[in-house]
Design an enzyme around this catalytic site. Structure first.
Site, PDB file in Angstrom:
ATOM      1  N   ASP A 100       0.866  -1.173   0.000  1.00  0.00           N
ATOM      2  CA  ASP A 100       0.000   0.000   0.000  1.00  0.00           C
ATOM      3  C   ASP A 100       0.906   1.228   0.000  1.00  0.00           C
ATOM      4  O   ASP A 100       1.796   1.346   0.850  1.00  0.00           O
ATOM      5  CB  ASP A 100      -0.866  -0.016   1.275  1.00  0.00           C
ATOM      6  CG  ASP A 100      -2.251   0.519   1.011  1.00  0.00           C
ATOM      7  OD1 ASP A 100      -2.342   1.619   0.438  1.00  0.00           O
ATOM      8  OD2 ASP A 100      -3.231  -0.152   1.391  1.00  0.00           O
ATOM      9  N   ASP A 205      -2.862   4.817  -2.464  1.00  0.00           N
ATOM     10  CA  ASP A 205      -3.908   5.420  -1.622  1.00  0.00           C
ATOM     11  C   ASP A 205      -4.293   6.819  -2.127  1.00  0.00           C
ATOM     12  O   ASP A 205      -3.407   7.646  -2.399  1.00  0.00           O
ATOM     13  CB  ASP A 205      -3.323   5.527  -0.199  1.00  0.00           C
ATOM     14  CG  ASP A 205      -4.345   5.898   0.847  1.00  0.00           C
ATOM     15  OD1 ASP A 205      -5.244   5.090   1.111  1.00  0.00           O
ATOM     16  OD2 ASP A 205      -4.240   7.011   1.403  1.00  0.00           O
ATOM     17  N   GLU A 258      -6.255   4.091  -5.936  1.00  0.00           N
ATOM     18  CA  GLU A 258      -7.543   4.411  -5.314  1.00  0.00           C
ATOM     19  C   GLU A 258      -7.838   5.855  -5.701  1.00  0.00           C
ATOM     20  O   GLU A 258      -7.082   6.756  -5.343  1.00  0.00           O
ATOM     21  CB  GLU A 258      -7.471   4.274  -3.802  1.00  0.00           C
ATOM     22  CG  GLU A 258      -8.835   4.512  -3.161  1.00  0.00           C
ATOM     23  CD  GLU A 258      -8.762   4.978  -1.713  1.00  0.00           C
ATOM     24  OE1 GLU A 258      -9.718   4.720  -0.965  1.00  0.00           O
ATOM     25  OE2 GLU A 258      -7.759   5.611  -1.325  1.00  0.00           O
ATOM     26  N   HIS A 327     -11.329  -2.596   3.057  1.00  0.00           N
ATOM     27  CA  HIS A 327     -11.327  -2.226   4.479  1.00  0.00           C
ATOM     28  C   HIS A 327     -12.069  -0.913   4.747  1.00  0.00           C
ATOM     29  O   HIS A 327     -12.169  -0.503   5.905  1.00  0.00           O
ATOM     30  CB  HIS A 327      -9.875  -2.105   4.957  1.00  0.00           C
ATOM     31  CG  HIS A 327      -9.149  -1.011   4.240  1.00  0.00           C
ATOM     32  ND1 HIS A 327      -8.829  -1.078   2.893  1.00  0.00           N
ATOM     33  CD2 HIS A 327      -8.726   0.201   4.655  1.00  0.00           C
ATOM     34  CE1 HIS A 327      -8.244   0.035   2.523  1.00  0.00           C
ATOM     35  NE2 HIS A 327      -8.167   0.836   3.573  1.00  0.00           N
ATOM     36  N   ASP A 328     -12.555  -0.248   3.705  1.00  0.00           N
ATOM     37  CA  ASP A 328     -13.284   1.014   3.891  1.00  0.00           C
ATOM     38  C   ASP A 328     -14.774   0.861   3.618  1.00  0.00           C
ATOM     39  O   ASP A 328     -15.532   1.823   3.755  1.00  0.00           O
ATOM     40  CB  ASP A 328     -12.770   2.086   2.912  1.00  0.00           C
ATOM     41  CG  ASP A 328     -11.355   2.519   3.213  1.00  0.00           C
ATOM     42  OD1 ASP A 328     -10.934   2.411   4.387  1.00  0.00           O
ATOM     43  OD2 ASP A 328     -10.666   2.976   2.288  1.00  0.00           O
TER      44      ASP A 328
HETATM   45  C1  NOJ Z   1      -7.992   5.502   1.858  1.00  0.00           C
HETATM   46  C2  NOJ Z   1      -7.728   4.332   2.747  1.00  0.00           C
HETATM   47  O1  NOJ Z   1      -8.224   3.183   2.144  1.00  0.00           O
HETATM   48  C3  NOJ Z   1      -8.382   4.655   4.068  1.00  0.00           C
HETATM   49  O2  NOJ Z   1      -8.448   3.549   4.920  1.00  0.00           O
HETATM   50  C4  NOJ Z   1      -7.634   5.812   4.678  1.00  0.00           C
HETATM   51  O3  NOJ Z   1      -8.305   6.236   5.838  1.00  0.00           O
HETATM   52  C5  NOJ Z   1      -7.573   7.005   3.725  1.00  0.00           C
HETATM   53  N1  NOJ Z   1      -7.281   6.620   2.384  1.00  0.00           N
HETATM   54  C6  NOJ Z   1      -6.499   7.949   4.155  1.00  0.00           C
HETATM   55  O4  NOJ Z   1      -5.239   7.382   3.950  1.00  0.00           O
END
Ligand code: NOJ
Length: 559
Positions: A100, A205, A258, A327-328
């Site tokens: 990541d 990210d 992402e 995970h989000d």
């Molecule tokens: C996206 C990540 O997937 C998330 O878990 C994180 O809180 C934010 N970016 C900030 O890094």
């Protein structure tokens, strides 16, 4: 390109497996030796790439997405030696690892930031420091009106220098300044370090917001205000091209970005192979078809809307990153599936939970792109079963709760929305078996385990031919043998409130997929019924399709 027909398995380390063997034995956090001990399960599933959520040194204000040293491992997770062993053990099993890459921000405990607090330091310009403004009454105000991703402020005042620093996320996550070439050079060093260690690429990210073109006030917005000044900017495209040219193209690796609030036009630019930026990207539209205000407020689900969204992305981009969970996000079987309605009070799920999880996996595995499976998805893990905000750890949910309290939103509604959106839904520990703490840890888990682990766990599904896990394995092997499933063209055929039908085609091979997102049996409209005649390859119910789709069923037909 090997990554095109890869199956990627995402590991959220703190919730995966506590080996009890690190500096902090049985601390209730998953760790790297724990991952090593489960590599055979990942291989057995059929995945050949792991995306590892952050394992770097971090004070954990945002569970590792706040990095204080890109070259060191969080001691909760183990050591650099453990990490090297993970690369080696994964390689033995034909599994590659992508790391990541969190570069929009660091932790405020990163050495660069600590030094940057001094205005004279050479690191000052690594971050975005600005003087404040004053309002009509002479009170100090932040430099602009931006609002953050965690429903809070974006500027933090520093007494020492009488300036503010920008943080689009938590105040412990200061944004790096990508207008500073030195920062870009630091990123190149980080990339090379991990690629040389054996990484096969990166999940990048929030990569489309790293470059801030201007710090002017943003347009009024209910979600993140200020976005137009930093989302998908020219400067960001240029940086991605530079990283690709100077580093990534020299290795056999891939990147998946992402990209937040991304639209299809931006996405085309980021992922068009000839521009050499990202290899593929995660978008959010499909998971927001039944949500308002990004993903926070639920609204009615329609399969037709989902089909439209998916069509836009399947046809709009040459290659997609396919995901239903991470995970989000909330668990897909709770979100689009039947888990919420098909569970007894003590968490015992019914047959529709299982069938809908299979139907959803059929959906994901019959789209064009590279498939990403999030830990626990392969056994149909569900959203958390907590009953109050006190049980929630997620920094985003807490920020949201604070903001909603300020807006006088009643507690019951606040809880309803947090339950439906909290990232902790996907972060509860992996349910390995029906024993103590679901086999996750011998200590106290860092986040409570869902009580349904007695019914939903890996071991009980491993040897059961009807399980969700076995269904995933079958689909993964079908996807590997039938190229049409990963690479064929996508054509939508029919969608209504509950069902969707689409076609996949490659050369002279044609497949039809029909999915029922409801607890009702649904008759296929006569006009399309003929299309479903052919050889049934697989179905979520294991039944033969006869003119109507059973509740939550999904079928794959070869024409
Ligand atoms: C996206 C990540 O997937 C998330 O878990 C994180 O809180 C934010 N970016 C900030 O890094």
């Amino acid at each position: 390109m090997w990554w095109k027909d890869s199956i990627v398995y995402q590991i959220y380390p703190r919730s995966f497996q506590d080996s009890g063997e690190t500096e902090f034995p049985n601390d209730g956090f998953g760790d790297i030796p724990g991952i090593i001990s489960r590599l055979d399960e990942i291989k057995d599933l059929g995945a050949n790439v792991i995306w590892l959520s952050p394992v770097y040194k971090s004070p954990d204000a945002d569970n590792g997405y706040d990095i204080s040293d890109y070259y060191a491992i969080n001691p909760k997770f183990g050591t650099m030696r453990d990490m090297e062993k993970l690369f080696a053990e994964a390689k033995k099993r034909g599994i590659k690892i992508i790391m990541d890459l969190v570069i929009n921000h660091t932790s405020d405990e990163h050495e660069w930031f600590v030094k940057s607090r001094d205005p004279q330091s050479e690191y000052r310009d690594y971050y975005i420091w600005r003087p404040g403004k004053t309002d009509k009454r002479g009170r100090r105000k932040p430099p602009n009106n931006w609002t953050g991703f965690f429903a809070g402020e974006t500027w933090e005042y520093d007494e020492q220098s009488d300036e503010y620093y920008l943080h689009l996320f938590d105040k412990k996550q200061p944004d790096l300044n990508f207008q500073n070439q030195k920062v870009i050079e630091e990123v190149k060093k980080i990339l090379r370090f991990w690629l040389d260690k054996g990484a096969a690429g990166f999940r990048c990210d929030v990569i489309n917001i790293i470059y801030k073109t201007s710090l002017a006030n943003g347009k009024r917005s209910l979600t993140v205000q200020g976005l137009e000044h930093y989302k998908s900017q020219e400067g960001c495209h240029a940086i991605l091209q530079e990283l690709r040219r100077d580093v990534l193209d020299k290795y056999d690796c891939f990147t998946v970005g992402e990209t937040v609030f991304v639209d299809i036009e931006d996405a085309k630019l980021f992922s068009d192979e000839s521009r050499k930026e990202l290899n593929m990207l995660f978008f959010f539209d499909h998971l927001e078809v039944d949500r308002r205000v990004a993903r926070f407020i639920p609204k009615k689900f329609r399969a037709k809307k989902l089909l439209q969204m998916i069509t836009k992305w399947q046809q709009g981009l040459d290659w997609n990153a396919l995901y239903l969970e991470n995970h989000d996000q909330t668990r897909i079987v709770s979100h689009f599936g039947a888990a919420e309605t098909d569970q007894t009070a003590d968490g015992k799920p019914g047959i529709l939970w299982q069938r809908s999880a299979k139907m959803l996996s059929l959906f994901q595995m019959t789209l064009r792109g590279t498939a990403f499976i999030y830990q626990g998805q392969e056994i149909g893990m569900t959203n958390f079963d907590y009953s109050s905000i006190d049980e929630v750890n997620d920094v985003e949910s807490r920020g949201l709760n604070k903001l909603m309290t300020k807006l006088h939103i009643p507690a019951s509604l606040r809880w309803k929305w947090i339950k439906a959106s909290s990232r902790d839904n996907a972060r509860t520990p992996m349910q390995w078996d029906g024993g103590f703490n679901a086999g996750f840890t011998k200590g106290k888990p860092w986040l409570a385990i869902n009580k349904n682990y007695k019914y939903i766990n890996h071991v009980s599904q491993k040897n059961s031919p009807d399980s969700i896990l076995s269904f995933y394995k079958k689909l993964i092997s079908l996807r590997k043998t039938i190229k049409c499933l990963s690479c064929g063209d996508f054509t939508p055929i029919y969608g209504d409130q509950w069902i969707m039908i689409y076609q996949r085609k490659l050369d002279d091979e044609t497949y039809i997929v029909a999915l029922n997102f409801s607890s009702n049996s649904v008759i296929i409209p006569a006009k399309y019924a003929g299309l479903l005649k052919g050889t049934q390859v697989i179905s979520a119910s294991s039944e033969k399709y006869e003119d109507y789709l059973m509740p939550w069923d999904g079928i794959l037909i070869r024409k």
